[in-house]
Write a protein that holds these residues in place. Structure first.
Motif, short mmCIF file in Angstrom:
data_model
loop_
_atom_site.label_atom_id
_atom_site.label_comp_id
_atom_site.label_asym_id
_atom_site.label_seq_id
_atom_site.Cartn_x
_atom_site.Cartn_y
_atom_site.Cartn_z
N GLY A 127 5.19 38.03 34.66
CA GLY A 127 5.18 36.71 35.27
C GLY A 127 5.74 36.70 36.68
O GLY A 127 6.37 35.73 37.11
N ASP A 180 7.62 33.31 25.92
CA ASP A 180 6.77 34.08 26.82
C ASP A 180 5.38 33.48 26.90
O ASP A 180 4.77 33.43 27.98
CB ASP A 180 6.70 35.53 26.34
N ARG A 186 5.62 30.55 29.16
CA ARG A 186 5.71 30.98 30.56
C ARG A 186 4.33 31.33 31.10
O ARG A 186 3.96 30.95 32.22
CB ARG A 186 6.65 32.18 30.68
N THR A 221 2.26 28.20 31.63
CA THR A 221 2.71 27.48 32.82
C THR A 221 2.21 28.16 34.08
O THR A 221 1.73 27.51 35.01
CB THR A 221 4.24 27.39 32.84
#
Length: 359
Positions: free
Chosen positions: A255, A339, A342, A345
């Protein structure tokens, strides 16, 4: 049919043969005084059709099981003293864990790395524990504390101590019912606010981050490890032994922005932690691997952190340790859910960025 095992400590030899038949007479002599109203031990030994001599041998834990798409399992990975029925049992736990990761990982190298990460530290600890007799140490304790014999074992070893010895070995071997009965995975599905109604989410979040920082700093201090930034640690974690990834794959997995990963890899290459190699025939592709130095540091880190956690867990009572053990699969599922959130997003941010809309 009667099966018996008799053990005598002494100096061994280099012979490793589990089918070596021996003369009963010397064995009978060792136990000549073991005659009781309810059992004639030398008589049982003398009447045996066959007596096999089993060597008590093991092998030192090894630092690596996995080589490319090949890994070790069972005795090939962790030959240990035959205490606590662990010869077959640990192979079964290996197989269970390996099957899980092969079924759920993105690819075989990732699955094998996850399997080794889950099982090698546990079996290393068990190999070393078995050298201290494992659950059979109660016999040594009885001999040390009551060399002249006793009428009631609880006069020598209290019931609470006996129970803790048994439970401690079950924890080390993975035999506690709450460990064996806990599902290895939880049903997939998004984690929502409604699913956290009965969880003190703020308190949990307030514990996790300081816990991680405390463990990192304590491990670095105890193992005299260099201070490696967290972002670099995560990159090495994403490059277990035998796994190669591109900078783009690392960026997506962690990420992070591609430029951030590129800068991190430059610094790590200077420190000898990673290697970047251009792929022959494809000038646009670069493969990244962790160096032997980095993998060695992280093996030391994992061993030291596991020892610290084990030491801390010993300060908890047996019930608290059981709760902590049973919670591990839930915490792993929570990690995976966070995760996933994340990644979702990041995907939404990328899709609705101003630059994208302008295009």
């Amino acid at each position: 049919m009667v099966n018996f095992i008799a053990e005598r400590r002494g100096v061994g030899d280099e012979t490793v043969d589990w089918n070596h038949a021996v003369n009963p007479a010397p064995i009978v002599e060792l136990f000549r005084d073991w005659r009781f109203d309810w059992l004639d031990v030398p008589g049982v030994i003398a009447a045996a059709d066959e007596i096999l001599e089993y060597p008590m041998v093991d092998r030192d834990p090894i630092p690596r099981w996995t080589f490319g798409r090949t890994t070790l399992l069972g005795d090939a990975a962790h030959a240990m003293y035959p205490n606590g029925s662990n010869g077959a049992s640990q192979a079964i736990l290996d197989a269970r864990t390996l099957a899980l990761h092969l079924a759920t990982a993105a690819d075989a190298p990732t699955a094998l790395a996850a399997y080794e990460e889950a099982r090698r530290p546990a079996t290393t600890a068990l190999v070393l524990s078995n050298r201290q007799q494992g659950p059979e140490k109660v016999m040594l304790l009885a001999r040390e504390r009551a060399p002249e014999g006793f009428a009631d074992i609880e006069d020598v070893i209290p019931s609470d101590e006996l129970a803790e010895i048994a439970a401690g070995y079950k924890r080390a071997a993975g035999f506690l019912p709450e460990i064996l009965n806990a599902p290895l995975t939880h049903p997939a599905g998004p984690m929502t606010a409604e699913s956290l109604d009965d969880v003190d989410a703020a308190r949990l979040a307030a514990v996790i981050s300081p816990l991680r920082r405390t463990l990192l700093s304590a491990t670095r201090a105890s193992a005299h490890l260099p201070d490696i930034p967290d972002a670099q640690i995560e990159i090495v974690r994403a490059l277990p032994r035998g796994v190669t990834r591109t900078p783009g794959e690392l960026a997506e997995l962690l990420g992070l922005g591609r430029s951030t990963v590129s800068n991190l890899l430059t610094l790590m290459e200077e420190r000898g932690l990673v290697q970047r190699r251009a792929v022959p025939g494809d000038r646009r592709r670069v493969d990244v691997t962790a160096t032997a130095k980095a993998l060695g540091l992280f093996e030391r880190f994992d061993a030291a952190s596991a020892a610290l956690v084990a030491g801390g867990a010993q300060r908890l009572d047996a019930g608290e340790r059981a709760v902590l053990t049973a919670a591990l699969p839930v915490l792993e599922r929570l990690r995976d859910a966070l995760d996933e959130e994340r990644r979702a997003t990041a995907s939404r941010t990328s899709t609705h960025s101003p630059r994208k809309e302008a295009e």
